[in-house]
Design a protein around this motif. Structure first.
Motif, mmCIF file in Angstrom:
data_model
loop_
_atom_site.group_PDB
_atom_site.id
_atom_site.type_symbol
_atom_site.label_atom_id
_atom_site.label_comp_id
_atom_site.label_asym_id
_atom_site.label_seq_id
_atom_site.Cartn_x
_atom_site.Cartn_y
_atom_site.Cartn_z
ATOM 1 N N ILE A 57 51.904 28.473 48.438
ATOM 2 C CA ILE A 57 51.276 30.082 48.063
ATOM 3 C C ILE A 57 50.997 30.703 49.426
ATOM 4 O O ILE A 57 50.274 30.695 50.279
ATOM 5 N N ASP A 58 50.830 32.600 48.977
ATOM 6 C CA ASP A 58 50.167 33.254 49.967
ATOM 7 C C ASP A 58 49.337 33.637 49.784
ATOM 8 O O ASP A 58 48.780 33.667 48.132
ATOM 9 N N LEU A 59 47.917 33.583 50.189
ATOM 10 C CA LEU A 59 46.782 34.457 49.858
ATOM 11 C C LEU A 59 46.306 35.553 50.203
ATOM 12 O O LEU A 59 46.713 35.849 50.731
ATOM 13 N N GLY A 60 45.151 35.875 50.164
ATOM 14 C CA GLY A 60 44.250 37.017 49.914
ATOM 15 C C GLY A 60 44.238 37.322 52.113
ATOM 16 O O GLY A 60 44.368 35.692 52.710
ATOM 17 N N GLY A 73 39.412 41.103 50.510
ATOM 18 C CA GLY A 73 40.616 39.741 51.540
ATOM 19 C C GLY A 73 40.508 38.766 50.808
ATOM 20 O O GLY A 73 41.578 37.877 50.894
ATOM 21 N N ARG A 74 39.637 38.572 49.794
ATOM 22 C CA ARG A 74 39.594 36.955 49.008
ATOM 23 C C ARG A 74 40.362 37.044 47.856
ATOM 24 O O ARG A 74 40.589 37.992 47.234
ATOM 25 N N THR A 75 40.829 35.937 47.965
ATOM 26 C CA THR A 75 41.223 35.563 47.043
ATOM 27 C C THR A 75 40.706 34.250 45.652
ATOM 28 O O THR A 75 39.357 33.586 45.925
ATOM 29 N N THR A 135 47.918 39.162 51.059
ATOM 30 C CA THR A 135 47.521 39.998 49.672
ATOM 31 C C THR A 135 46.296 40.307 50.067
ATOM 32 O O THR A 135 45.464 39.872 51.283
ATOM 33 N N TRP A 136 45.598 41.179 48.914
ATOM 34 C CA TRP A 136 44.678 41.498 49.262
ATOM 35 C C TRP A 136 43.498 40.893 48.043
ATOM 36 O O TRP A 136 42.254 40.916 47.757
ATOM 37 N N GLY A 137 43.986 39.436 47.552
ATOM 38 C CA GLY A 137 43.477 38.801 47.336
ATOM 39 C C GLY A 137 44.064 37.972 46.242
ATOM 40 O O GLY A 137 43.477 37.292 45.413
ATOM 41 N N CYS A 138 45.880 38.427 46.163
ATOM 42 C CA CYS A 138 46.350 38.051 45.236
ATOM 43 C C CYS A 138 46.544 36.684 45.289
ATOM 44 O O CYS A 138 46.423 36.110 46.309
ATOM 45 N N ILE A 139 47.489 35.853 44.515
ATOM 46 C CA ILE A 139 48.413 34.749 44.817
ATOM 47 C C ILE A 139 49.620 34.923 44.644
ATOM 48 O O ILE A 139 50.268 35.893 43.610
ATOM 49 N N ALA A 140 50.482 34.817 46.157
ATOM 50 C CA ALA A 140 51.845 35.366 45.639
ATOM 51 C C ALA A 140 52.575 34.275 46.195
ATOM 52 O O ALA A 140 52.634 33.257 46.594
#
Length: 163
Positions: A57-60, A73-75, A135-140
């Motif tokens: 995954i990618d995160l914030g 910018g945090r998850t 991302t801006w805090g999401c999980i991609a």
């Protein structure tokens, strides 16, 4: 000459074909829990204690620490639920995470800040450059993986996000 019935049937088929790229069917065991291991950049889908699938995954863009306010910018970290589904996301498909919860709201109120919201598990935009933690805090995940996740995970599923 094209009959009205043929035109309607053709339009319906064309409309459904547009949705076909997102159509995925899952017939395996229920996903009872999602675990996100931020440090390992990994998301796991589980049926009770059995690992069904794992994804990178990618995160914030600022992944260390718990999300506390809009734009940080945090998850988020902690226990939440999948609370909505968006088949029309600008990031392919998305599943909403129930951030902020009552504790997040109380913390933000005490600090006089906006806790933010709209945290999702989602795919990637059409012109994604492959940069990590964007991302801006999401999980991609990738769009192909998101098709799978979207089919496997139901609204109400528990999600635990660990540092």
């Amino acid at each position: 000459m094209i009959s009205r019935r043929s035109l309607i049937a053709g339009s319906a088929a064309f409309g459904l074909a547009g949705c076909a790229s997102h159509a995925s069917v899952y017939t395996g065991p229920d996903v009872t829990r999602i675990q996100v291991l931020k440090e390992r950049r990994e998301m796991q889908l589980l049926n009770n204690r059995t690992l069904l699938k794992s994804y990178k995954i990618d995160l914030g863009f600022s992944p260390a620490g718990h999300k506390t306010q809009e734009g940080d910018g945090r998850t988020p970290e902690g226990g939440y639920r999948i609370d909505r589904r968006n088949p029309n996301s600008r990031f392919h498909l998305s599943l909403g995470i129930s951030y902020p919860d009552a504790n997040d709201l109380a913390y933000a109120q005490a600090k006089g800040i906006d806790p933010g919201g709209d945290i999702f598990i989602h795919g990637t935009p059409q012109r994604w450059m492959g940069t990590p933690d964007w991302t801006w805090g999401c999980i991609a995940v990738t769009n192909e993986e998101m098709d799978e996740v979207y089919a496997m995970v139901n609204t109400g599923t528990l999600i635990y996000i660990y540092a």
